[in-house]
Motif scaffolding. Structure first.
Motif, PDB file in Angstrom:
ATOM      1  N   ASP A   1      -5.304   6.399   9.202  1.00 30.32           N
ATOM      2  CA  ASP A   1      -5.862   6.668  10.588  1.00 30.32           C
ATOM      3  C   ASP A   1      -4.518   6.842  11.762  1.00 30.32           C
ATOM      4  OD1 ASP A   1      -8.527   5.773   9.459  1.00 30.32           O
ATOM      5  OD2 ASP A   1      -8.776   3.972  10.753  1.00 30.32           O
ATOM      6  N   ALA A   2      -3.360   6.744  11.433  1.00 32.51           N
ATOM      7  CA  ALA A   2      -3.075   7.149  12.940  1.00 32.51           C
ATOM      8  C   ALA A   2      -2.220   8.532  12.130  1.00 32.51           C
ATOM      9  CB  ALA A   2      -1.879   6.066  13.052  1.00 32.51           C
TER      10      ALA A   2
ATOM     11  N   VAL B   1       3.337   5.140  16.037  1.00 30.46           N
ATOM     12  CA  VAL B   1       3.286   7.424  15.863  1.00 30.46           C
ATOM     13  C   VAL B   1       3.002   8.076  16.561  1.00 30.46           C
ATOM     14  CG1 VAL B   1       1.815   6.452  13.552  1.00 30.46           C
ATOM     15  CG2 VAL B   1       1.045   6.806  15.832  1.00 30.46           C
ATOM     16  N   LYS B   2       3.419   7.322  18.000  1.00 30.53           N
ATOM     17  CA  LYS B   2       3.687   8.634  19.134  1.00 30.53           C
ATOM     18  C   LYS B   2       4.822   8.755  19.296  1.00 30.53           C
ATOM     19  CE  LYS B   2      -0.432   6.732  21.853  1.00 30.53           C
ATOM     20  NZ  LYS B   2      -0.483   5.133  22.982  1.00 30.53           N
TER      21      LYS B   2
ATOM     22  N   MET C   1      -1.241  12.794  16.060  1.00 31.48           N
ATOM     23  CA  MET C   1      -1.495  12.308  14.400  1.00 31.48           C
ATOM     24  C   MET C   1       0.361  12.568  14.550  1.00 31.48           C
ATOM     25  SD  MET C   1      -4.164  11.833  13.740  1.00 31.48           S
ATOM     26  CE  MET C   1      -3.999  12.307  12.258  1.00 31.48           C
TER      27      MET C   1
ATOM     28  N   ALA D   1      -0.026   1.958  15.928  1.00 27.69           N
ATOM     29  CA  ALA D   1      -1.089   3.407  17.080  1.00 27.69           C
ATOM     30  C   ALA D   1       0.767   3.693  18.888  1.00 27.69           C
ATOM     31  CB  ALA D   1      -2.141   2.662  18.066  1.00 27.69           C
TER      32      ALA D   1
ATOM     33  N   ALA E   1      -5.140   1.738   9.710  1.00 25.34           N
ATOM     34  CA  ALA E   1      -4.525   2.075  10.790  1.00 25.34           C
ATOM     35  C   ALA E   1      -3.938   2.833  10.626  1.00 25.34           C
ATOM     36  CB  ALA E   1      -4.199   0.386  11.334  1.00 25.34           C
TER      37      ALA E   1
ATOM     38  N   GLU F   1      -2.666  -2.891  15.349  1.00 26.21           N
ATOM     39  CA  GLU F   1      -2.353  -2.425  16.716  1.00 26.21           C
ATOM     40  C   GLU F   1      -0.783  -1.876  16.827  1.00 26.21           C
ATOM     41  OE1 GLU F   1      -3.107  -7.079  17.461  1.00 26.21           O
ATOM     42  OE2 GLU F   1      -3.164  -5.264  16.198  1.00 26.21           O
TER      43      GLU F   1
END
Length: 337
Positions: free
Chosen positions: A43-44, A297-298, A1, A294, A40, A291
């Protein structure tokens, strides 16, 4: 997150990664796909969303409103901006006059279907309107509860000092500046960042991936990939042209092993790099496909070791733009109509 940081010298927190819809919503990406990317982002763990009335001539705000429909308002941080010509683009449809600012906030709230925005930003500095007039209008908007905080975009160190002083006199906080900032574009580091640190102003940076160049998908000596920003005149092709020089693209390719050794993708490395600057509260990212977020956000919460930062510096030292004088050319000397 996604982690959170305070915005300026305030108690307001925003997500380290902000979702922005500058060249995507109502432009590059169809509405249905745009809504999916916003979902998305949610959600992230992204809760901060940046837009502007000028994006797609107000249509981007409407798309964002549709995408956020049904979300709890208190769980979101929503930013918009005022300055550039909108609507019929008449003589008062631009700038930072009291009239345009008031028309701007009312129009943005209507399109976003909100009672207030969390952050209302001057999209550029207006050289044709007295700064006192501009800041008084912002003060009134804060007192009316239509915006909780006030920020600016691409202001110089001197403009930030003047704006901050007037904000204090008028009883509100100037909490943020939104400049371009990336490994390849570092013009704010010498003057804007030190002034901001002194004043308690954060940076919310745009183009942290240098218009996608730092993703590594543009290769030296080769045509830009089909469907990329560089091939789409509606999605910022003009902005990226200056970065598509072979010497820049070759240097970016040399970042790949640095990213791999750090356990990151190139986009993650680019986002993590700007977040190493503690004056940066958030990096604005866009996406044309859900996508993509995803991966992005890392980068939140990543600490780059000193040897990684040094390797990046060495790799890009000959191609990164660092001249602080370029901060003085970001705002038009005359209003655009």
């Amino acid at each position: 997150m996604v982690n959170y940081r305070y915005l300026g010298n305030s108690g307001f927190k925003i997500s380290e990664i902000t979702y922005g819809n500058w060249v995507t919503h109502a432009s590059q990406v169809e509405n249905e796909a745009a809504i999916k990317t916003v979902h998305a982002a949610l959600d992230a763990g992204i809760t901060s969303f940046d837009t502007a009335d000028a994006y797609a001539n107000t249509a981007a705000e409407e798309v964002l409103a549709e995408a956020l429909k049904g979300q709890k308002r208190e769980n979101l941080e929503i930013f918009t901006k005022v300055y550039f010509p909108i609507g019929n683009k008449g003589p008062n449809d631009t700038g930072l006059s009291r009239k345009h600012i008031m028309d701007g906030i009312h129009g943005s709230l209507r399109r976003l279907n909100l009672d207030y925005v969390d952050l209302f930003q001057a999209h550029r500095y207006d050289h044709e309107t007295p700064l006192e007039e501009t800041m008084q209008a912002f003060a009134d908007i804060v007192r009316q509860g239509k915006a909780l905080y006030i920020g600016v975009s691409e202001w110089t160190a001197e403009e930030l000092r003047e704006g901050h002083a007037l904000a204090q006199e008028l009883g509100f906080q100037l909490v943020s500046n939104q400049p371009q900032y990336s490994m390849l574009h570092r013009v704010i580091e010498e003057k804007v960042v030190p002034a901001s640190e002194e004043l308690g102003i954060s940076q919310i940076v745009f183009s942290p991936m240098a218009q996608g160049v730092l993703s590594g998908k543009y290769l030296p000596g080769q045509d830009a990939p089909a469907g990329s920003r560089a091939t789409d005149e509606k999605s910022g092709a003009d902005f990226i042209k200056g970065l598509l020089r072979d010497e820049v693209l070759e240097a970016v390719q040399k970042l790949k092993p640095i990213a791999e050794d750090a356990g990151l993708t190139l986009p993650q490395l680019a986002i993590a790099w700007v977040l190493q600057n503690q004056n940066v509260a958030s990096a604005i990212v866009g996406a044309s496909r859900p996508e993509q977020l995803a991966d992005t956000v890392k980068a939140s919460g990543v600490t780059l070791e000193a040897d990684v930062m040094s390797a990046i510096e060495k790799t890009l030292s000959d191609v990164a733009v660092t001249d602080p004088e370029l901060t003085y050319s970001s705002a038009p000397k005359e209003r655009l109509v």
